[in-house]
Design a protein around this motif. Structure first.
Motif, PDB file in Angstrom:
ATOM      1  N   TRP A  75       0.826  -1.219   0.000  1.00 27.98           N
ATOM      2  CA  TRP A  75       0.000   0.000   0.000  1.00 27.98           C
ATOM      3  C   TRP A  75       0.862   1.272   0.000  1.00 27.98           C
ATOM      4  O   TRP A  75       0.462   2.308  -0.516  1.00 27.98           O
ATOM      5  N   PHE A  76       2.017   1.196   0.630  1.00 28.45           N
ATOM      6  CA  PHE A  76       2.886   2.374   0.727  1.00 28.45           C
ATOM      7  C   PHE A  76       4.249   2.056   0.107  1.00 28.45           C
ATOM      8  O   PHE A  76       5.252   2.000   0.819  1.00 28.45           O
ATOM      9  N   PRO A  77       4.293   1.834  -1.214  1.00 27.50           N
ATOM     10  CA  PRO A  77       5.553   1.390  -1.822  1.00 27.50           C
ATOM     11  C   PRO A  77       6.680   2.415  -1.674  1.00 27.50           C
ATOM     12  O   PRO A  77       7.851   2.044  -1.687  1.00 27.50           O
ATOM     13  N   LEU A 124      -0.274  -3.181  24.983  1.00 33.72           N
ATOM     14  CA  LEU A 124      -0.629  -1.998  25.782  1.00 33.72           C
ATOM     15  C   LEU A 124      -2.097  -2.046  26.222  1.00 33.72           C
ATOM     16  O   LEU A 124      -2.450  -1.662  27.336  1.00 33.72           O
ATOM     17  N   ILE A 125      -2.955  -2.527  25.313  1.00 34.23           N
ATOM     18  CA  ILE A 125      -4.388  -2.598  25.605  1.00 34.23           C
ATOM     19  C   ILE A 125      -4.692  -3.828  26.449  1.00 34.23           C
ATOM     20  O   ILE A 125      -5.421  -3.751  27.441  1.00 34.23           O
ATOM     21  N   PRO A 137      -3.774  -3.895  30.796  1.00 36.85           N
ATOM     22  CA  PRO A 137      -4.720  -3.390  31.810  1.00 36.85           C
ATOM     23  C   PRO A 137      -6.110  -4.009  31.710  1.00 36.85           C
ATOM     24  O   PRO A 137      -6.789  -4.201  32.715  1.00 36.85           O
ATOM     25  N   PHE A 170     -13.158  -8.322  16.997  1.00 33.36           N
ATOM     26  CA  PHE A 170     -12.277  -7.237  16.553  1.00 33.36           C
ATOM     27  C   PHE A 170     -11.481  -7.616  15.298  1.00 33.36           C
ATOM     28  O   PHE A 170     -11.351  -6.826  14.369  1.00 33.36           O
ATOM     29  N   LEU A 207     -13.253  -7.552  11.657  1.00 34.94           N
ATOM     30  CA  LEU A 207     -13.308  -6.329  10.844  1.00 34.94           C
ATOM     31  C   LEU A 207     -12.051  -6.230   9.970  1.00 34.94           C
ATOM     32  O   LEU A 207     -12.119  -5.840   8.802  1.00 34.94           O
ATOM     33  N   MET A 260       0.308   6.576  -0.102  1.00 35.39           N
ATOM     34  CA  MET A 260      -0.518   5.491  -0.605  1.00 35.39           C
ATOM     35  C   MET A 260      -0.250   5.281  -2.095  1.00 35.39           C
ATOM     36  O   MET A 260       0.305   6.137  -2.759  1.00 35.39           O
ATOM     37  N   SER A 261      -0.634   4.155  -2.607  1.00 33.04           N
ATOM     38  CA  SER A 261      -0.363   3.884  -4.009  1.00 33.04           C
ATOM     39  C   SER A 261      -1.149   4.839  -4.879  1.00 33.04           C
ATOM     40  O   SER A 261      -2.168   5.390  -4.497  1.00 33.04           O
ATOM     41  N   SER A 262      -0.684   5.021  -6.097  1.00 28.69           N
ATOM     42  CA  SER A 262      -1.292   6.013  -6.955  1.00 28.69           C
ATOM     43  C   SER A 262      -2.758   5.692  -7.255  1.00 28.69           C
ATOM     44  O   SER A 262      -3.570   6.580  -7.412  1.00 28.69           O
ATOM     45  N   ASP A 263      -3.109   4.392  -7.292  1.00 30.47           N
ATOM     46  CA  ASP A 263      -4.494   4.028  -7.610  1.00 30.47           C
ATOM     47  C   ASP A 263      -5.485   4.600  -6.617  1.00 30.47           C
ATOM     48  O   ASP A 263      -6.495   5.163  -6.988  1.00 30.47           O
ATOM     49  N   SER A 264      -5.164   4.416  -5.357  1.00 34.03           N
ATOM     50  CA  SER A 264      -6.116   4.803  -4.334  1.00 34.03           C
ATOM     51  C   SER A 264      -6.107   6.299  -4.075  1.00 34.03           C
ATOM     52  O   SER A 264      -7.050   6.827  -3.525  1.00 34.03           O
ATOM     53  N   LEU A 316     -17.366   4.105   6.501  1.00 33.39           N
ATOM     54  CA  LEU A 316     -16.682   2.860   6.849  1.00 33.39           C
ATOM     55  C   LEU A 316     -15.279   3.135   7.380  1.00 33.39           C
ATOM     56  O   LEU A 316     -14.845   2.536   8.374  1.00 33.39           O
ATOM     57  N   PHE A 337     -15.554   4.522  10.836  1.00 33.86           N
ATOM     58  CA  PHE A 337     -15.889   3.429  11.754  1.00 33.86           C
ATOM     59  C   PHE A 337     -14.643   2.599  12.074  1.00 33.86           C
ATOM     60  O   PHE A 337     -14.390   2.245  13.234  1.00 33.86           O
ATOM     61  N   ALA A 338     -13.850   2.303  11.045  1.00 35.85           N
ATOM     62  CA  ALA A 338     -12.640   1.494  11.245  1.00 35.85           C
ATOM     63  C   ALA A 338     -11.642   2.219  12.161  1.00 35.85           C
ATOM     64  O   ALA A 338     -11.011   1.601  13.025  1.00 35.85           O
ATOM     65  N   TRP A 342     -12.956   1.993  15.660  1.00 37.64           N
ATOM     66  CA  TRP A 342     -12.791   0.587  16.064  1.00 37.64           C
ATOM     67  C   TRP A 342     -11.392   0.339  16.638  1.00 37.64           C
ATOM     68  O   TRP A 342     -11.218  -0.381  17.607  1.00 37.64           O
ATOM     69  N   PRO A 367      -9.939   1.435  21.638  1.00 36.86           N
ATOM     70  CA  PRO A 367      -9.114   0.580  22.505  1.00 36.86           C
ATOM     71  C   PRO A 367      -7.696   1.109  22.683  1.00 36.86           C
ATOM     72  O   PRO A 367      -7.120   1.036  23.778  1.00 36.86           O
ATOM     73  N   LEU A 368      -7.131   1.678  21.604  1.00 34.02           N
ATOM     74  CA  LEU A 368      -5.757   2.193  21.698  1.00 34.02           C
ATOM     75  C   LEU A 368      -5.697   3.382  22.673  1.00 34.02           C
ATOM     76  O   LEU A 368      -4.755   3.488  23.481  1.00 34.02           O
ATOM     77  N   TYR A 388      -7.622   3.842  25.198  1.00 42.07           N
ATOM     78  CA  TYR A 388      -7.721   3.250  26.547  1.00 42.07           C
ATOM     79  C   TYR A 388      -6.346   2.742  27.001  1.00 42.07           C
ATOM     80  O   TYR A 388      -5.910   3.010  28.131  1.00 42.07           O
ATOM     81  N   GLY A 389      -5.648   2.033  26.095  1.00 44.61           N
ATOM     82  CA  GLY A 389      -4.321   1.502  26.428  1.00 44.61           C
ATOM     83  C   GLY A 389      -3.331   2.621  26.726  1.00 44.61           C
ATOM     84  O   GLY A 389      -2.549   2.541  27.685  1.00 44.61           O
ATOM     85  N   LEU A 390      -3.392   3.693  25.932  1.00 48.31           N
ATOM     86  CA  LEU A 390      -2.470   4.827  26.138  1.00 48.31           C
ATOM     87  C   LEU A 390      -2.773   5.539  27.461  1.00 48.31           C
ATOM     88  O   LEU A 390      -1.857   5.939  28.176  1.00 48.31           O
TER      89      LEU A 390
END
Lengths: 411, 46
Positions: A100-102, A121-122, A125, A155, A158, B1-5, B17, B20-21, B24, B28-29, B31-33
């Motif tokens: 994706w990131f060439p 990390l998640i 706790p 999780f 997704l 990102m690649s040129s296509d996207s 979407l 939402f991702a 998602w 949680p991240l 919370y962890g931080l």
């Protein structure tokens, strides 16, 4: 998190209770090494599905084991089955993100590998809170395992649904079929090159050096300042360990992204060369200045994380994207080796020094000298890395066929 | 990102979407931080 409750609930010794976690790390390395080619062949969605099934069912088996007080089921579930899920899950996003990131492979692999650190990390706790709520007896542990297994399944689902390799199929572009630019080397061929083994040594030495601090971080900071006017309390030592985790995670994305700007070889010169200097500073002046000790340890841990995250991008530079996930999987055996070597050195030396009547900072002096030596070995191995000889490259049409097949499968 | 996207912006349904991702993963991240920062400050206060 689960180790002490397992010991008290099932009457296990420390060695017995460590078994599922040790087996999980061994299976991580083995499944990454042996499953890497399958991951490349079948694509990231297949790999993530396998990771989801193994990781979640590992927890569910462990829940059954805890509920019925059958410890072997926990070893089999968490250690064997869950470990396979860990290994396949660890390598599957790496090659996908590189595609994706060439133009930013360091950042791409940094994101992927940072996820692994972020997960810890998640989970740490979260698991602690769950055990507190459900109780630390066998039914409480079983319930915690069950919730883990189901939550991870939801999780990860997704990720399975959304993951795809970039759509650069020739039909979509209306252009002639093209193989990716640069050298492309298969995984079987890569392990026959000196470059692979140089990077194996580089990773092994860098990880061992990080473990040199991580393994005994809390007792180390306490011992270093035990005789000072401001000794370090148990809670402060726990804070130090947490800060090291933050440095580890920040190093993964930060240093790996920096490697896109200064080059992979140069960033490993920094990890290994400056890392050795940091160890020397701790050994010489660490016990006289707490800020210096903490700063040097944080830098070493950020290099530890950076070393993990940058290695797939280094592999991509040398061997191309053709089977970079599989090559990365095989290189992770260096991690398994370091996972044994690092704690062995630090614990064995600290025990011998204690027997000899030493205390405080002098318990760790010899370990630090050995760590500096290992970092120098890694530095030399990095200097020996050269572009891969063209005789190891694969013919271009074969790679183009493989890319086209994978894209049509994951679209 | 690649040129296509990167050639065209995502459609509105894709934007939802993507948001939402991010949530998602981000919740949680965060919370962890938060837990990490809470624990790490003990080095200076503990």
């Amino acid at each position: 998190m689960f180790k002490p409750p397992l010991e008290s609930a099932l009457g296990l010794s420390g060695t017995q209770s460590a078994l599922p976690f040790q087996l999980a790390i061994v299976m991580l390395g083995l499944s990454a090494a042996f499953g890497g080619t399958l991951v490349e062949r079948n694509g990231p969605r297949w790999a993530m599905t396998v990771a989801l099934i193994c990781f979640s069912s590992g927890f569910l088996l462990s829940a059954l084991g805890a509920a019925t007080e059958q410890y072997w089921l926990i070893v089999l579930g968490y250690g064997f089955v869950g470990g396979i899920g860990l290994g396949i899950g660890y390598i599957s996003p790496v090659s996908t993100l590189i595609k994706w990131f060439p133009d930013r492979p360091g950042m791409a692999t940094g994101i992927a590998i940072m996820g692994f650190g972020g997960g810890a990390l998640i989970a740490s706790p979260w698991s602690a809170q769950m055990l507190e709520s459900f109780g630390a007896d066998n039914s409480g542990i079983a319930l915690a395992f069950l919730v883990h297994g189901l939550s991870y399944a939801v999780f990860m689902l997704l990720g399975v649904v959304l993951v795809r390799v970039p759509n650069s199929a020739p039909e979509a572009r209306g252009t002639a079929r093209q193989a990716p630019a640069g050298p492309q080397v298969s995984a079987n061929q890569a392990i026959r090159t000196p470059q692979f083994w140089c990077l194996w040594i580089v990773l092994c030495m860098n990880v061992t050096a990080g473990i040199g601090i991580l393994e005994k971080a809390a007792p180390m900071i306490t011992d270093f300042f035990a005789d000072s006017s401001t000794p370090v309390s148990v809670t402060a030592a726990a804070g130090f360990v947490a800060l090291l985790s933050a440095a580890n995670m920040a190093g993964r994305i930060g240093w790996s992204s920096t490697s896109d700007l200064i080059g992979r070889k140069n960033i490993y010169r920094v990890y290994l060369g400056v890392g050795a200097v940091m160890y020397a500073l701790i050994a010489l002046f660490g016990d006289s200045s707490k800020p210096l000790f903490v700063l040097c340890a944080l830098v070493i841990l950020s290099f530890y994380g950076g070393g993990f995250a940058t290695i797939p991008a280094y592999l991509k530079d040398l061997f191309g994207t053709y089977q970079v996930g599989a090559i990365h999987g095989r290189l992770l055996t260096a991690w398994s080796t370091a996972g044994v070597l690092g704690p062995l050195i630090v614990n064995w030396i600290a025990d011998r020094q204690e027997e000899a009547g030493r205390h405080g900072a002098s318990l760790y002096g010899l370990s630090f000298v050995i760590m500096i030596g290992l970092l120098v070995v890694g530095f030399v191995a990095n200097e020996l890395v050269r572009p891969v000889d063209p005789r190891h490259h694969i013919p271009a049409p074969k790679e183009a066929d493989r890319v086209q097949r994978q894209q049509s499968e994951s679209a | 990102m690649s040129s296509d996207s990167s050639q065209s912006p995502p459609s509105p349904d894709r934007r939802g979407l993507i948001a939402f991702a991010w949530v998602w993963v981000g919740v949680p991240l965060a919370y962890g931080l938060y837990e990490l920062v809470r624990k790490a400050t003990q080095l200076f206060t503990g």
